[in-house]
Motif scaffolding. Structure first.
Motif, PDB file in Angstrom:
ATOM      1  N   HIS A  36     -27.174  -8.085  56.455  1.00 43.70           N
ATOM      2  CA  HIS A  36     -27.617  -9.480  56.406  1.00 43.70           C
ATOM      3  C   HIS A  36     -28.272  -9.984  57.693  1.00 43.70           C
ATOM      4  CE1 HIS A  36     -23.375  -8.861  54.923  1.00 43.70           C
ATOM      5  NE2 HIS A  36     -23.999  -9.014  53.785  1.00 43.70           N
ATOM      6  N   TRP A  37     -28.182  -9.228  58.758  1.00 41.80           N
ATOM      7  CA  TRP A  37     -28.582  -9.722  60.076  1.00 41.80           C
ATOM      8  C   TRP A  37     -29.436  -8.653  60.739  1.00 41.80           C
ATOM      9  CZ3 TRP A  37     -24.448 -10.828  64.458  1.00 41.80           C
ATOM     10  CH2 TRP A  37     -25.038 -11.592  65.476  1.00 41.80           C
ATOM     11  N   THR A  38     -30.702  -8.941  60.973  1.00 40.49           N
ATOM     12  CA  THR A  38     -31.573  -7.986  61.638  1.00 40.49           C
ATOM     13  C   THR A  38     -31.836  -8.410  63.076  1.00 40.49           C
ATOM     14  OG1 THR A  38     -33.768  -6.971  61.687  1.00 40.49           O
ATOM     15  CG2 THR A  38     -33.629  -9.153  60.688  1.00 40.49           C
ATOM     16  N   PHE A  39     -31.783  -7.453  63.983  1.00 40.91           N
ATOM     17  CA  PHE A  39     -32.129  -7.726  65.369  1.00 40.91           C
ATOM     18  C   PHE A  39     -33.638  -7.533  65.539  1.00 40.91           C
ATOM     19  CE2 PHE A  39     -27.527  -6.413  66.239  1.00 40.91           C
ATOM     20  CZ  PHE A  39     -27.094  -7.723  66.075  1.00 40.91           C
ATOM     21  N   SER A  40     -34.370  -8.401  64.897  1.00 39.74           N
ATOM     22  CA  SER A  40     -35.825  -8.465  64.952  1.00 39.74           C
ATOM     23  C   SER A  40     -36.229  -9.870  64.496  1.00 39.74           C
ATOM     24  CB  SER A  40     -36.451  -7.401  64.045  1.00 39.74           C
ATOM     25  OG  SER A  40     -36.171  -7.634  62.684  1.00 39.74           O
ATOM     26  N   PRO A  41     -37.415 -10.326  64.859  1.00 39.63           N
ATOM     27  CA  PRO A  41     -38.525  -9.599  65.472  1.00 39.63           C
ATOM     28  C   PRO A  41     -38.452  -9.538  66.997  1.00 39.63           C
ATOM     29  CG  PRO A  41     -39.204 -11.835  64.973  1.00 39.63           C
ATOM     30  CD  PRO A  41     -37.798 -11.695  64.452  1.00 39.63           C
ATOM     31  N   VAL A  42     -39.179  -8.547  67.543  1.00 41.58           N
ATOM     32  CA  VAL A  42     -39.415  -8.489  68.983  1.00 41.58           C
ATOM     33  C   VAL A  42     -40.536  -9.473  69.286  1.00 41.58           C
ATOM     34  CG1 VAL A  42     -40.151  -7.028  70.910  1.00 41.58           C
ATOM     35  CG2 VAL A  42     -38.741  -6.070  69.071  1.00 41.58           C
ATOM     36  N   VAL A  43     -40.235 -10.517  70.045  1.00 37.03           N
ATOM     37  CA  VAL A  43     -41.244 -11.546  70.340  1.00 37.03           C
ATOM     38  C   VAL A  43     -41.698 -11.496  71.797  1.00 37.03           C
ATOM     39  CG1 VAL A  43     -40.321 -13.022  68.519  1.00 37.03           C
ATOM     40  CG2 VAL A  43     -39.594 -13.408  70.882  1.00 37.03           C
ATOM     41  N   ASP A  44     -41.247 -10.476  72.534  1.00 40.05           N
ATOM     42  CA  ASP A  44     -41.683 -10.307  73.920  1.00 40.05           C
ATOM     43  C   ASP A  44     -43.199 -10.110  73.978  1.00 40.05           C
ATOM     44  OD1 ASP A  44     -38.922 -10.062  74.944  1.00 40.05           O
ATOM     45  OD2 ASP A  44     -38.933  -8.153  73.888  1.00 40.05           O
ATOM     46  N   LEU A  45     -43.793 -10.608  75.043  1.00 37.29           N
ATOM     47  CA  LEU A  45     -45.224 -10.404  75.272  1.00 37.29           C
ATOM     48  C   LEU A  45     -45.419  -9.151  76.110  1.00 37.29           C
ATOM     49  CD1 LEU A  45     -46.201 -14.093  76.103  1.00 37.29           C
ATOM     50  CD2 LEU A  45     -46.696 -12.862  73.984  1.00 37.29           C
ATOM     51  N   ASN A  46     -46.291  -8.267  75.684  1.00 35.23           N
ATOM     52  CA  ASN A  46     -46.476  -7.004  76.394  1.00 35.23           C
ATOM     53  C   ASN A  46     -47.507  -7.188  77.512  1.00 35.23           C
ATOM     54  OD1 ASN A  46     -45.248  -4.315  75.895  1.00 35.23           O
ATOM     55  ND2 ASN A  46     -47.350  -3.665  76.193  1.00 35.23           N
ATOM     56  N   LEU A  47     -47.100  -7.886  78.568  1.00 31.70           N
ATOM     57  CA  LEU A  47     -48.017  -8.195  79.666  1.00 31.70           C
ATOM     58  C   LEU A  47     -48.191  -7.018  80.619  1.00 31.70           C
ATOM     59  CD1 LEU A  47     -46.938 -11.856  80.567  1.00 31.70           C
ATOM     60  CD2 LEU A  47     -48.535 -11.063  78.822  1.00 31.70           C
ATOM     61  N   ASN A  48     -47.185  -6.172  80.712  1.00 34.99           N
ATOM     62  CA  ASN A  48     -47.236  -5.003  81.602  1.00 34.99           C
ATOM     63  C   ASN A  48     -47.305  -3.750  80.741  1.00 34.99           C
ATOM     64  OD1 ASN A  48     -46.751  -2.862  83.391  1.00 34.99           O
ATOM     65  ND2 ASN A  48     -45.327  -4.047  84.637  1.00 34.99           N
ATOM     66  N   PHE A  49     -48.441  -3.049  80.799  1.00 36.13           N
ATOM     67  CA  PHE A  49     -48.611  -1.894  79.918  1.00 36.13           C
ATOM     68  C   PHE A  49     -47.630  -0.765  80.235  1.00 36.13           C
ATOM     69  CE2 PHE A  49     -51.068  -0.662  83.591  1.00 36.13           C
ATOM     70  CZ  PHE A  49     -51.028   0.719  83.626  1.00 36.13           C
ATOM     71  N   ARG A  50     -46.989  -0.798  81.391  1.00 36.37           N
ATOM     72  CA  ARG A  50     -46.006   0.233  81.728  1.00 36.37           C
ATOM     73  C   ARG A  50     -44.600  -0.100  81.220  1.00 36.37           C
ATOM     74  NH1 ARG A  50     -48.988   0.069  86.707  1.00 36.37           N
ATOM     75  NH2 ARG A  50     -50.066   2.044  87.123  1.00 36.37           N
ATOM     76  N   ASN A  51     -44.437  -1.259  80.607  1.00 33.93           N
ATOM     77  CA  ASN A  51     -43.104  -1.649  80.161  1.00 33.93           C
ATOM     78  C   ASN A  51     -42.562  -0.644  79.148  1.00 33.93           C
ATOM     79  OD1 ASN A  51     -41.190  -3.231  78.184  1.00 33.93           O
ATOM     80  ND2 ASN A  51     -41.187  -4.338  80.116  1.00 33.93           N
ATOM     81  N   LEU A  52     -41.285  -0.286  79.300  1.00 32.24           N
ATOM     82  CA  LEU A  52     -40.667   0.765  78.513  1.00 32.24           C
ATOM     83  C   LEU A  52     -40.009   0.268  77.238  1.00 32.24           C
ATOM     84  CD1 LEU A  52     -39.004   2.377  81.617  1.00 32.24           C
ATOM     85  CD2 LEU A  52     -40.835   3.445  80.300  1.00 32.24           C
ATOM     86  N   VAL A  53     -39.784  -1.030  77.152  1.00 33.70           N
ATOM     87  CA  VAL A  53     -39.009  -1.582  76.046  1.00 33.70           C
ATOM     88  C   VAL A  53     -39.910  -2.174  74.967  1.00 33.70           C
ATOM     89  CG1 VAL A  53     -37.277  -3.319  75.413  1.00 33.70           C
ATOM     90  CG2 VAL A  53     -37.033  -2.016  77.539  1.00 33.70           C
ATOM     91  N   THR A  54     -40.984  -2.828  75.365  1.00 25.99           N
ATOM     92  CA  THR A  54     -41.816  -3.554  74.412  1.00 25.99           C
ATOM     93  C   THR A  54     -42.856  -2.630  73.788  1.00 25.99           C
ATOM     94  OG1 THR A  54     -43.136  -4.362  76.293  1.00 25.99           O
ATOM     95  CG2 THR A  54     -41.394  -5.778  75.463  1.00 25.99           C
ATOM     96  N   ASN A  55     -43.970  -2.375  74.461  1.00 23.87           N
ATOM     97  CA  ASN A  55     -45.004  -1.457  74.005  1.00 23.87           C
ATOM     98  C   ASN A  55     -45.350  -1.749  72.544  1.00 23.87           C
ATOM     99  OD1 ASN A  55     -46.042   1.556  73.255  1.00 23.87           O
ATOM    100  ND2 ASN A  55     -46.372   1.122  75.413  1.00 23.87           N
TER     101      ASN A  55
END
Length: 545
Positions: free
Chosen positions: A132-151
């Motif tokens: 019943h509960w989803t841990f989404s959506p990812v709403v982070d902005l991918n400002l740093n192309f090296r970021n390991l979590v967002t991409n």
């Protein structure tokens, strides 16, 4: 804003809260994960700890139903079952389950209604298994192309483009109270290049720019009525008054200024605030393990994620008895969790009727449409495609060798090529000698980059070992033979600026693999627009801080 309760839902919340013991209230502050527990283990745990939520993820449909049913049977109050359903109901490992491209691939189609349909399908298939509960959506902005979590998990780097998409995705997930969406990771990942799994990462924006970018996104999610927000192990030093000493700033999961001062009071969020995962070093490096759970709740979270169900329950009870955690905070969070359960109508039913084969087929068609419309030609070499009919094809997957999260190779690609009459051979991370031996045997060599978030903790980019083979073996001498496709990371051209073509699918979903083959064979013209800017090297003066 968040959906108000109707009279029946409100009455259930009030009567349930009034009937609960302190132990039951404290149990509602914990959400342990399933991966190390059997169905029988859960029966034993639920008899010891009256949990309010459980994370069950990664099993087939039958086992998911068995586990969720066992948990519900041992609790007098309905339990909310959570999973990561970021690109469809992918927490259910079943061939019938619909897998969409990663969020960035859906965003590349730039159609809010496709996002709504993705959310609706995810909710229907999840609720069908008691989730019943989803841990989404990812709403982070991918400002740093090296970021390991967002991409590729992100919707992009531009609030003006991401906000209409996230609104409709939330609407689809939450329609009819089938599922609670969770916007993550507050106060916003995508600025730092470090990984919360390894340290407290930092959103280093000044306050005014944060409100221009992240603040707008979080406000949009709240205004869209998102039922839940996940606090990340991310600091925001400018808001915390630590601009001159950002490494001293605590993560949001341990910071009242961020969870209560910014999210609740400034932005007006009234739903359930859940922490990011308890084992991550972004939080475990900042406080003793015996204190993390109660300090997280005291700082403003309602639910402590991936808790140890027995140890952390005992620690929270001890913190209440000693006065470190007030009863008022416990009741406040318990009420919010109950209100979310009421919005999900768990007091009436916790699962949903079986879906038909026709419904699953319709869902798959939507995923395929999304993949087809989102696939993006980032760099094109005229004359390279379509593949010559009946030609000999070598498919090469370039990926990490030691996956943190093991994944299948790109098997659908080869099957789809063979269905079209191509002679296909496949290699995974071949050495340059093997590539050199094979270069003249094939009409085309499909170089498929397969780099995803969390395949290898601490890295999203390629290494020399992985990509050296095609450069040393053949590419510079055969520029009209290699076709490059990224099934994940969209920033390949930064690392490999001299390849002469690149197709983006943004993920390895079967629908994305089929879309790639359609493009290779000239059956589909790519129309997706990449949701992030691809960085370029610039000549500029180096400045020392």
């Amino acid at each position: 804003m968040i959906q108000p309760l109707d009279a029946g839902q409100q009455q259930w919340v009030e009567s349930t809260l009034e009937s609960m013991t302190m132990e039951e209230c404290v149990g509602h502050l914990l959400c342990p994960e399933d991966r190390k527990y059997s169905t029988e283990d859960w029966r034993d745990i639920m008899r010891k700890v009256p949990l309010g939520s459980v994370f069950i993820h990664g099993f087939d449909r039958q086992e998911m139903r068995a586990k969720t049913a066992a948990v519900q049977a041992e609790s007098r109050i309905p339990v909310v079952i959570a999973a990561d359903m970021e690109n469809g109901a992918v927490g259910i490992k079943d061939d019938a389950t619909t897998e969409f491209p990663y969020q960035m691939g859906c965003a590349a189609a730039a159609d809010p209604e496709l996002m709504y349909r993705m959310g609706r399908i995810t909710a229907l298939e999840s609720r069908n298994c008691g989730v019943h509960w989803t841990f989404s959506p990812v709403v982070d902005l991918n400002l740093n192309f090296r970021n390991l979590v967002t991409n590729s998990r992100s919707l992009g780097d531009n609030p003006d483009k991401t906000i209409p998409l996230l609104r409709r995705l939330i609407a689809g997930l939450q329609q009819d109270g089938l599922m609670a969406a969770t916007a993550k990771h507050f106060p916003g990942d995508g600025v730092d290049e470090r990984d919360q799994h390894l340290c407290t990462s930092v959103n280093s924006l000044p306050v005014d720019q944060w409100f221009e970018l992240y603040g707008r996104v979080w406000q949009a999610a709240i205004d869209a009525g998102v039922m839940s927000i996940m606090a990340g192990h991310i600091a925001f030093p400018a808001w915390q008054g630590l601009t001159d000493d950002p490494e001293a700033a605590m993560p949001a999961t341990l910071c009242e200024k961020l969870q209560i001062g910014l999210l609740r009071k400034k932005l007006g969020f009234e739903g359930v605030l859940v922490s990011d995962a308890a084992p991550m070093i972004g939080i475990t490096s900042r406080a003793p393990s015996a204190e993390i759970a109660w300090r997280n709740i005291a700082a403003g979270s309602d639910v402590f994620l991936f808790a140890d169900p027995v140890k952390d329950f005992e620690r929270l009870m001890a913190a209440v008895k000693s006065g470190k955690l007030s009863e008022e905070r416990v009741f406040e969070s318990t009420r919010r969790v109950l209100e979310m359960k009421a919005r999900l109508n768990l007091h009436q039913h916790y699962s949903a009727p079986e879906l038909t084969a026709e419904q699953f087929a319709g869902h798959a068609a939507v995923a395929q449409e999304t993949a087809d419309r989102g696939i993006t030609m980032l760099r094109e070499r005229p004359g390279l495609l379509p593949l010559p009919p009946g030609s000999r094809i070598l498919t090469v997957t370039i990926s990490v060798k030691n996956h943190g999260r093991p994944t299948k190779d790109l098997e659908v690609v080869d099957a789809e090529l063979r269905k079209r009459g191509f002679e296909v051979e496949h290699q995974l991370n071949p050495g340059h000698d093997l590539m050199r031996e094979n270069v003249n045997k094939f009409d085309r060599i499909m170089i498929n980059f397969y780099m995803l978030n969390h395949m290898n903790i601490g890295r999203i980019m390629m290494s020399g070992e992985e990509i050296m083979a095609f450069w040393r073996a053949f590419y510079a001498d055969n520029p009209d033979k290699a076709v490059f496709t990224s099934f994940g990371n969209p920033y390949i051209l930064y690392e490999q600026p001299h390849i002469n073509n690149l197709l983006l699918t943004y993920g390895p979903a079967p629908a994305a693999q089929r879309a790639a083959v359609k493009v290779w064979c000239g059956e589909l013209r790519p129309q997706g627009v990449c949701p992030v800017a691809i960085p370029k090297i610039k000549v500029r003066r180096f400045q020392c801080d």
